[in-house]
Design a protein around this motif. Structure first.
Motif, PDB file in Angstrom:
ATOM      1  N   PHE A   1       0.835  -1.198   0.000  1.00  0.00           N
ATOM      2  CA  PHE A   1       0.000   0.000   0.000  1.00  0.00           C
ATOM      3  C   PHE A   1       0.877   1.258   0.000  1.00  0.00           C
ATOM      4  CE2 PHE A   1      -2.131   3.383   2.390  1.00  0.00           C
ATOM      5  CZ  PHE A   1      -3.248   3.575   1.572  1.00  0.00           C
ATOM      6  N   PHE A   2       1.903   1.275   0.850  1.00  0.00           N
ATOM      7  CA  PHE A   2       2.792   2.438   0.898  1.00  0.00           C
ATOM      8  C   PHE A   2       3.510   2.662  -0.437  1.00  0.00           C
ATOM      9  CE2 PHE A   2       3.204   2.034   5.765  1.00  0.00           C
ATOM     10  CZ  PHE A   2       2.260   3.016   5.972  1.00  0.00           C
ATOM     11  N   VAL A   3       3.896   1.591  -1.110  1.00  0.00           N
ATOM     12  CA  VAL A   3       4.522   1.715  -2.428  1.00  0.00           C
ATOM     13  C   VAL A   3       3.506   2.264  -3.434  1.00  0.00           C
ATOM     14  CG1 VAL A   3       5.506   0.412  -4.363  1.00  0.00           C
ATOM     15  CG2 VAL A   3       6.297  -0.023  -2.031  1.00  0.00           C
ATOM     16  N   ALA A   4       2.257   1.831  -3.321  1.00  0.00           N
ATOM     17  CA  ALA A   4       1.215   2.274  -4.258  1.00  0.00           C
ATOM     18  C   ALA A   4       0.930   3.772  -4.141  1.00  0.00           C
ATOM     19  CB  ALA A   4      -0.068   1.471  -4.036  1.00  0.00           C
ATOM     20  N   VAL A   5       1.035   4.322  -2.941  1.00  0.00           N
ATOM     21  CA  VAL A   5       0.748   5.754  -2.771  1.00  0.00           C
ATOM     22  C   VAL A   5       2.002   6.615  -2.922  1.00  0.00           C
ATOM     23  CG1 VAL A   5      -1.270   5.308  -1.331  1.00  0.00           C
ATOM     24  CG2 VAL A   5       0.934   5.720  -0.230  1.00  0.00           C
ATOM     25  N   PHE A   6       3.142   5.985  -3.075  1.00  0.00           N
ATOM     26  CA  PHE A   6       4.407   6.720  -3.203  1.00  0.00           C
ATOM     27  C   PHE A   6       4.425   7.691  -4.384  1.00  0.00           C
ATOM     28  CE2 PHE A   6       9.103   6.856  -4.024  1.00  0.00           C
ATOM     29  CZ  PHE A   6       9.445   7.517  -2.864  1.00  0.00           C
ATOM     30  N   PRO A   7       3.866   7.336  -5.555  1.00  0.00           N
ATOM     31  CA  PRO A   7       3.867   8.301  -6.661  1.00  0.00           C
ATOM     32  C   PRO A   7       3.202   9.637  -6.319  1.00  0.00           C
ATOM     33  CG  PRO A   7       3.358   6.133  -7.496  1.00  0.00           C
ATOM     34  CD  PRO A   7       3.351   6.032  -5.988  1.00  0.00           C
TER      35      PRO A   7
END
Length: 119
Positions: A72-78
């Motif tokens: 989830f954290f990687v998904a919102v990183f952008p």
């Protein structure tokens, strides 16, 4: 130590999830303009954060949360990258550029910490 980490993540995630519904426009503004369905993305991510935060606070499904949260954290990183590159305000408050860029490594610390929630 794990209990404290779970509590901190739980409170932080649950509070952030609530903010997705009370300050939707602010979160929409940090999603890159090429991505459609901004409001829906903000709401879905808010529900996910509240769900993960609630599960951590209740000490339920901690293993599942600790495995899913890094993704989830990687998904919102952008959105965080977009915010730093475009120098966008966070919920109406303009942050200094070093702070916007400083949030990026923090995301990786959150990912590493999430992996330790069930260890």
């Amino acid at each position: 130590m794990r209990q404290l980490l779970r509590f901190l993540y739980g409170i932080g995630l649950f509070a952030a999830g609530i903010l997705h519904f009370t300050r939707t426009a602010g979160f929409q503004s940090i999603i890159p303009r090429q991505i459609p369905f901004k409001k829906e993305i903000v709401w879905i991510s808010g529900v996910i954060e509240m769900l993960f935060g609630g599960l951590l606070l209740l000490n339920k499904a901690v293993t599942a949360v600790s495995r899913l949260l890094p993704t989830f954290f990687v998904a919102v990183f952008p959105a965080n990258i977009y915010m730093a590159v475009k120098n966008l305000p966070l919920n109406g408050k303009q942050l200094p550029k070093p702070l916007l860029w400083g949030r990026l490594p923090l995301q990786w610390l959150l990912i590493r910490g999430a992996r330790k929630l069930d260890q």
